[in-house]
Design an enzyme around this catalytic site. Structure first.
Site, PDB file in Angstrom:
ATOM      1  N   GLY A  88      19.771  77.636  43.618  1.00  0.00           N
ATOM      2  CA  GLY A  88      20.984  77.150  42.965  1.00  0.00           C
ATOM      3  C   GLY A  88      22.192  76.974  43.864  1.00  0.00           C
ATOM      4  NE  ARG A 135      15.520  83.061  47.840  1.00  0.00           N
ATOM      5  CZ  ARG A 135      15.370  82.020  48.661  1.00  0.00           C
ATOM      6  NH1 ARG A 135      15.860  80.848  48.334  1.00  0.00           N
ATOM      7  NH2 ARG A 135      14.754  82.187  49.816  1.00  0.00           N
ATOM      8  CE  LYS A 165       9.386  66.502  48.291  1.00  0.00           C
ATOM      9  NZ  LYS A 165      10.229  65.338  47.941  1.00  0.00           N
TER      10      LYS A 165
END
Length: 312
Positions: free
Chosen positions: A11, A35, A138
């Site tokens: 975030g 975190r 990905k």
């Protein structure tokens, strides 16, 4: 129907902070993973605290602590990961495998949006080295998600305007050039540009929408599908000044990769695929995918002529 509760992982990053604000703006109870790895980074802490002031809830968790991730995930319905995969900043895509494990164990997540928000990796199996690592990683994440049977939406946002429009798509700068502009080839390959604020608006709209479940969402609004030449022309019209235009052949552009560091080589490869191949627009959106502006016509997305005004 009650709106889903959202956990944002990453975030404090470039797109993550915008995701947090968009989630709150659209009325979702929003959690942000705090975190311990931020250590003494006061700017990240202050950003997290600013989210708290705006109504977000902070929840502690670490990629190094599986239990903490599971506990964080169990608080919500939707997980959105925005950790960086940009080589010029940091590159942490594969950490998401730990998040996938936590989501699988928690068993309650209705939708997962992994850190995508760029080109579609499923269409980049031919990508040049070393830039293909972005797409390969990905696809590793996508396979893990689908093998775990986690409900997902993949958001393919194409070209962030902050990186590709404000600089008229010039390498090595993030503001418009003053006198001359380099065109990739003839400058007439179509590209999809997106204001990052619109990217996150569309992303949040998907999370409770059954039409985007287990699908890829392409952000290709027709008003922002432009060639590089058209982008430059919009800037020239805005400023009233014509720029000198210098065309770079595909051969010369690829040759420029020699001697660059790893991160710069990645950028060259990606730009080649976008501006010479046209990989963002040279295909029709097929079954199993949707286009954002068609699904959400109520979103008044920012056209690039308006986006560029702040730079003038």
């Amino acid at each position: 129907m009650a709106k889903s509760k959202v956990l944002v992982v990453g975030g404090t990053g470039y797109i993550g902070r915008k995701i947090v604000k968009a989630s709150l703006a659209q009325g979702h109870e929003t959690y942000v993973l705090q975190r311990p790895e931020i250590g003494l980074d006061i700017e990240k802490l202050q950003m997290l605290l600013s989210f708290k002031k705006e109504g977000a809830l902070l929840v502690e968790g670490s990629f190094n602590d599986h239990k903490s991730l599971v506990e964080a995930v169990r608080k919500v319905d939707v997980v959105i990961c925005t950790i960086s995969g940009v080589h010029i900043r940091s590159h942490n895509f594969l950490l998401q495998l730990k998040l996938v494990d936590a989501i699988k164990e928690a068993g309650n997540v209705k939708r997962f949006l992994p850190s995508e928000f760029g080109m579609d990796p499923a269409r980049m199996g031919h990508a040049l080295e070393p830039g293909r690592v972005t797409f390969d990683e990905k696809m590793i994440i996508r396979k893990a998600i689908e093998d775990a049977k986690i409900p997902f939406t993949y958001v393919v946002a194409n070209c962030f305007a902050g990186y590709f429009a404000g600089n008229l798509s010039q390498m090595g700068r993030i503001t418009p050039p003053k006198d001359k502009v380099y065109l990739y080839g003839d400058g007439n390959v179509e590209v999809a540009f997106m204001d990052e604020d619109d990217v996150v608006t569309y992303a949040i709209k998907t999370i409770d929408d059954p039409r985007t479940l287990n699908k890829t969402l392409y952000l290709r609004p027709p008003g922002n599908i432009l060639t590089q030449t058209q982008l430059v022309e919009k800037w020239e019209k805005l400023t009233g000044k014509e720029l000198e235009k210098i065309s770079i052949s595909d051969t010369d552009f690829l040759a420029s990769m020699e001697g660059l560091d790893f991160a710069e080589q990645v950028v060259v490869g990606h730009i080649y695929h976008i501006f010479y191949e046209g990989c963002l627009t040279n295909f029709e959106i097929a079954d199993g995918a949707e286009e954002a502006s068609e699904l959400y016509p109520e979103v008044q997305y920012t056209r690039m002529e308006d986006y560029l005004k702040i730079y003038a």
